[in-house]
Every structure is written in structure tokens, then in C-alpha cells.
Design an enzyme around this catalytic site. Structure first.
Site, mmCIF file in Angstrom:
data_model
loop_
_atom_site.group_PDB
_atom_site.id
_atom_site.type_symbol
_atom_site.label_atom_id
_atom_site.label_comp_id
_atom_site.label_asym_id
_atom_site.label_seq_id
_atom_site.Cartn_x
_atom_site.Cartn_y
_atom_site.Cartn_z
ATOM 1 N N TYR A 6 -4.397 -11.393 15.949
ATOM 2 C CA TYR A 6 -5.652 -11.505 16.695
ATOM 3 C C TYR A 6 -6.107 -10.140 17.213
ATOM 4 O O TYR A 6 -7.252 -9.719 16.995
ATOM 5 C CB TYR A 6 -5.452 -12.488 17.849
ATOM 6 C CG TYR A 6 -6.675 -12.749 18.683
ATOM 7 C CD1 TYR A 6 -7.664 -13.632 18.255
ATOM 8 C CD2 TYR A 6 -6.846 -12.130 19.926
ATOM 9 C CE1 TYR A 6 -8.795 -13.882 19.029
ATOM 10 C CE2 TYR A 6 -7.956 -12.372 20.704
ATOM 11 C CZ TYR A 6 -8.932 -13.260 20.255
ATOM 12 O OH TYR A 6 -10.044 -13.498 21.033
ATOM 13 N N VAL B 186 -18.178 -18.126 8.112
ATOM 14 C CA VAL B 186 -18.527 -16.692 8.158
ATOM 15 C C VAL B 186 -17.772 -15.858 7.123
ATOM 16 O O VAL B 186 -18.102 -14.694 6.920
ATOM 17 C CB VAL B 186 -18.320 -16.073 9.570
ATOM 18 C CG1 VAL B 186 -19.328 -16.611 10.566
ATOM 19 C CG2 VAL B 186 -16.891 -16.237 10.051
ATOM 20 N N ILE C 102 -11.484 -16.487 29.063
ATOM 21 C CA ILE C 102 -12.675 -17.293 29.341
ATOM 22 C C ILE C 102 -12.338 -18.755 29.053
ATOM 23 O O ILE C 102 -11.705 -19.063 28.025
ATOM 24 C CB ILE C 102 -13.867 -16.854 28.455
ATOM 25 C CG1 ILE C 102 -14.135 -15.343 28.591
ATOM 26 C CG2 ILE C 102 -15.122 -17.665 28.791
ATOM 27 C CD1 ILE C 102 -14.556 -14.850 29.958
ATOM 28 N N SER D 234 -12.287 -8.433 22.221
ATOM 29 C CA SER D 234 -11.477 -9.137 23.220
ATOM 30 C C SER D 234 -10.749 -8.113 24.067
ATOM 31 O O SER D 234 -10.412 -7.025 23.581
ATOM 32 C CB SER D 234 -10.447 -10.033 22.514
ATOM 33 O OG SER D 234 -9.446 -10.433 23.426
ATOM 34 N N LYS E 65 -9.375 -7.768 16.272
ATOM 35 C CA LYS E 65 -10.355 -7.394 17.303
ATOM 36 C C LYS E 65 -10.459 -5.870 17.439
ATOM 37 O O LYS E 65 -11.539 -5.333 17.701
ATOM 38 C CB LYS E 65 -9.984 -8.038 18.644
ATOM 39 C CG LYS E 65 -10.083 -9.568 18.649
ATOM 40 C CD LYS E 65 -11.494 -10.050 18.356
ATOM 41 C CE LYS E 65 -11.652 -11.550 18.551
ATOM 42 N NZ LYS E 65 -13.009 -12.022 18.221
HETATM 43 N N1 NAD Z 1 -12.135 -17.649 25.220
HETATM 44 C C1 NAD Z 1 -11.611 -16.469 25.477
HETATM 45 O O1 NAD Z 1 -10.817 -16.310 26.415
HETATM 46 C C2 NAD Z 1 -12.013 -15.282 24.656
HETATM 47 C C3 NAD Z 1 -11.646 -14.014 25.119
HETATM 48 C C4 NAD Z 1 -11.981 -12.892 24.363
HETATM 49 C C5 NAD Z 1 -12.681 -13.026 23.180
HETATM 50 N N2 NAD Z 1 -13.030 -14.279 22.760
HETATM 51 C C6 NAD Z 1 -13.757 -14.352 21.491
HETATM 52 O O2 NAD Z 1 -14.995 -15.001 21.691
HETATM 53 C C7 NAD Z 1 -15.387 -15.662 20.487
HETATM 54 C C8 NAD Z 1 -15.738 -17.097 20.802
HETATM 55 O O3 NAD Z 1 -14.574 -17.751 21.266
HETATM 56 P P1 NAD Z 1 -14.604 -19.069 22.170
HETATM 57 O O4 NAD Z 1 -13.612 -18.866 23.241
HETATM 58 O O5 NAD Z 1 -15.994 -19.437 22.487
HETATM 59 O O6 NAD Z 1 -13.934 -20.088 21.133
HETATM 60 P P2 NAD Z 1 -14.407 -21.501 20.565
HETATM 61 O O7 NAD Z 1 -13.246 -21.988 19.765
HETATM 62 O O8 NAD Z 1 -14.956 -22.345 21.658
HETATM 63 O O9 NAD Z 1 -15.619 -21.096 19.592
HETATM 64 C C9 NAD Z 1 -15.396 -20.437 18.373
HETATM 65 C C10 NAD Z 1 -16.447 -20.930 17.390
HETATM 66 O O10 NAD Z 1 -16.290 -20.186 16.178
HETATM 67 C C11 NAD Z 1 -16.407 -21.110 15.102
HETATM 68 N N3 NAD Z 1 -15.701 -20.607 13.934
HETATM 69 C C12 NAD Z 1 -14.378 -20.327 13.815
HETATM 70 N N4 NAD Z 1 -14.109 -19.924 12.571
HETATM 71 C C13 NAD Z 1 -15.280 -19.949 11.886
HETATM 72 C C14 NAD Z 1 -15.638 -19.646 10.548
HETATM 73 N N5 NAD Z 1 -14.711 -19.241 9.650
HETATM 74 N N6 NAD Z 1 -16.936 -19.761 10.181
HETATM 75 C C15 NAD Z 1 -17.873 -20.193 11.060
HETATM 76 N N7 NAD Z 1 -17.580 -20.515 12.337
HETATM 77 C C16 NAD Z 1 -16.301 -20.389 12.734
HETATM 78 C C17 NAD Z 1 -15.775 -22.384 15.622
HETATM 79 O O11 NAD Z 1 -16.157 -23.522 14.827
HETATM 80 C C18 NAD Z 1 -16.275 -22.421 17.040
HETATM 81 O O12 NAD Z 1 -17.506 -23.091 17.138
HETATM 82 C C19 NAD Z 1 -14.224 -15.500 19.504
HETATM 83 O O13 NAD Z 1 -14.500 -14.431 18.634
HETATM 84 C C20 NAD Z 1 -13.066 -15.168 20.413
HETATM 85 O O14 NAD Z 1 -12.059 -14.436 19.742
HETATM 86 C C21 NAD Z 1 -12.712 -15.399 23.451
#
Ligand code: NAD
Length: 254
Positions: free
Chosen positions: A156, A68, A189, A143, A160
Site C-alpha cells: 500500500y 480504473v 479517515i 496517504s 502511494k
Molecule cells: N480511509 C482512510 O483512512 C484513508 C487514508 C489515506 C488515504 N486513503 C485513500 O483514499 C482513497 C479512498 O479511500 P476510502 O477510505 O474512501 O475507501 P473506500 O473503500 O470507502 O472507497 C474506495 C472506492 O474505490 C473503489 N475502487 C477500488 N478499486 C477500484 C478499481 N479497481 N476500479 C474502480 N474503483 C475502484 C471502490 O469500489 C470504492 O468505491 C483510497 O485511495 C485510499 O487509499 C484512505
């Protein structure tokens, strides 16, 4: 037959971060609601698993292996989609370091992926929506970390917080084009992102969360995917510039 306002039949979505966790769950749910889903991620194997899951469930999906931070590749994915009704900019990484430990390269990397990656996707998708006069919906992934100070999360949570400002600003600029822009700010999550932490810390965190949550459980990717579906669909037709918080009623830190 889905409730009409949630029916995405005939719509096209681009989901970044679709190879895992919240992005995968969102891609699957948008496809289940009828959208053709263009799935983008840098993890090619995970990406193909997601598109295979969608296809096996009877949906339509196309993989776009890309980083991205590469605006040109995002533009190609948008062009390949032909028309974009929905963007869910979900790709992101976790980074932990105290303020005093934080190096320039840490901040640059987290901002490049978690903020600029979202910005580029929004810019490319919005240009396509305007060019095709599509009344679209853009969903960014923030987040709960933006609502409080959390030790070790400067990079982070700064990225966000920038996503929130991008979302609000874009909502004001794109509203006249009938394009809505909203953020989702999940709490903790259970995904590979949170699983990567050490097991003892994770057990303690989850136990504390379960105690703090009025709902008495930890969030799952599908909980966030339903928030994404709501904002993607006509059910949220009068909602823009807002932050939806699927967090089980628990604000950070718990
Ligand atoms: N899991 C949580 O508790 C939580 C809470 C709040 C926000 N989030 C946000 O939700 C989103 C998804 O997180 P998740 O928990 O599903 O994590 P995850 O690690 O399971 O998924 C993240 C995905 O983003 C992809 N990714 C990372 N960098 C990338 C790049 N430079 N180009 C293309 N793809 C890229 C990864 O390959 C992965 O498939 C993130 O933005 C995260 O910050 C997660």
C-alpha cells in the site's frame, strides 16, 4: 452563492472511487460547488447511490461504471465528459501483509489499482485538458502512510509513494499547460476502507488517534473532500506539486 474562488459553476470533474467514502464525499462537494461531476467506480450500486445523492441535492452527475485498471474505459469516460477541468483520482484499495508474507500477486494488484489506476486517469484527463486548452486541476489520493514505515503496509505505502512521485513529476510537466497537479495525503479517515478491519483493532486505533490528535477526533470523509475542493478550485491557483495532509495534526504511525 459560494465564495467566488471556490465556485465551480461551469466546470466538469471526473472523480474515481466515487461510489464510497472519500470519493463519494468529494463528488458530492464538487457538485455542491457547482461542477458537473462524472463519477467513476467499479461498484455500480454505490455509484448510482452517489449520482442519485447529487441529483437529489440539485447537482449534475453522470455514472461511469469502470475499473480504473482499464485504461480504455477511463478514456471513454473522459471522452463522454467532453471536457475535463478537474480530475480527482481517488479509487484505491487497502492491502495488509508483512514483507515476508507478500506475494507477487499482492504487489501487482495493489500497484495496478493504487498506482497504475491513478496514472491512467491522469494521462487520459491530462491529454483531454491539453487538447481543449483547459487550465485544469488534477488531484491524486496518496496517504499519510508514505511518511513513515508501517508494519504490514509495504504494498500500500509503496503504491502511494509512487503516486506522490507521479504527482510531483506531472506537476513539472503540465505546469506549462496551466494544469496544476497536487496530492492529498489523509491520515486515518472513517470510511468503509477502515471499517473493514476487525472491530477491536479499529477501536484501539481510533482511541489512540483521538488521544494523539490536537483536534481530539478521527477524520471523516468530508474533511478530505474539503481538501480536494480546495485543490480543485481557483483558491489554490498558485499551488502545484504539493501534498496536502488532512490528518488532524497526527502523522503516522500514532
Ligand atoms: N480511509 C482512510 O483512512 C484513508 C487514508 C489515506 C488515504 N486513503 C485513500 O483514499 C482513497 C479512498 O479511500 P476510502 O477510505 O474512501 O475507501 P473506500 O473503500 O470507502 O472507497 C474506495 C472506492 O474505490 C473503489 N475502487 C477500488 N478499486 C477500484 C478499481 N479497481 N476500479 C474502480 N474503483 C475502484 C471502490 O469500489 C470504492 O468505491 C483510497 O485511495 C485510499 O487509499 C484512505
Amino acid at each position: 452563492m459560494p465564495l467566488k474562488a471556490y465556485d465551480l459553476t461551469g466546470r466538469t470533474a471526473l472523480v474515481t472511487g466515487a461510489a464510497s467514502g472519500i470519493g463519494r464525499a468529494s463528488a458530492l462537494l464538487l457538485a455542491e460547488a457547482g461542477a458537473t461531476v462524472h463519477c467513476a467506480d467499479r461498484d455500480e450500486n454505490g455509484l448510482h447511490e452517489t449520482t442519485a445523492l447529487i441529483t437529489r441535492a440539485g447537482g449534475t452527475a453522470r455514472p461511469h461504471p469502470l475499473d480504473v485498471t482499464d485504461r480504455a474505459r477511463l478514456a471513454e469516460a473522459v471522452a463522454a465528459a467532453g471536457r475535463i477541468d478537474i480530475l480527482a483520482a481517488i479509487a484505491g484499495i487497502m492491502h495488509r501483509s508483512t514483507v515476508l508474507e507478500t506475494r507477487d500477486e499482492d504487489l501487482d494488484r495493489v500497484l495496478a489499482i493504487n498506482f497504475k489506476g491513478v496514472l491512467y486517469a491522469c494521462q487520459e484527463a491530462a491529454r483531454a485538458m491539453i487538447a481543449t486548452r483547459t487550465p485544469g486541476s488534477i488531484i491524486t489520493m496518496a496517504s499519510g502512510a508514505v511518511d513513515a514505515a508501517n508494519a504490514g503496509l509495504l504494498c500500500y505505502s509503496t503504491a502511494k509513494a509512487a503516486v506522490i512521485q507521479l504527482t510531483r513529476t506531472l506537476a513539472t510537466e503540465l505546469g506549462p499547460h496551466s494544469i496544476r497537479v497536487n496530492a492529498v495525503a489523509p491520515g486515518w479517515i472513517r470510511t468503509p476502507m477502515t471499517d473493514r478491519r476487525d472491530a477491536a483493532l479499529q477501536d484501539r486505533t481510533e482511541a489512540a488517534l483521538v488521544r494523539a490528535s490536537p483536534l481530539g477526533r478521527v477524520g471523516e470523509p468530508e474533511d478530505v473532500a474539503h481538501a480536494v475542493l480546495h485543490l480543485a478550485s481557483d483558491a489554490s491557483a498558485f499551488t502545484t506539486g504539493q501534498i496536502l495532509r488532512p490528518n488532524g495534526g497526527v502523522a503516522m504511525p500514532w
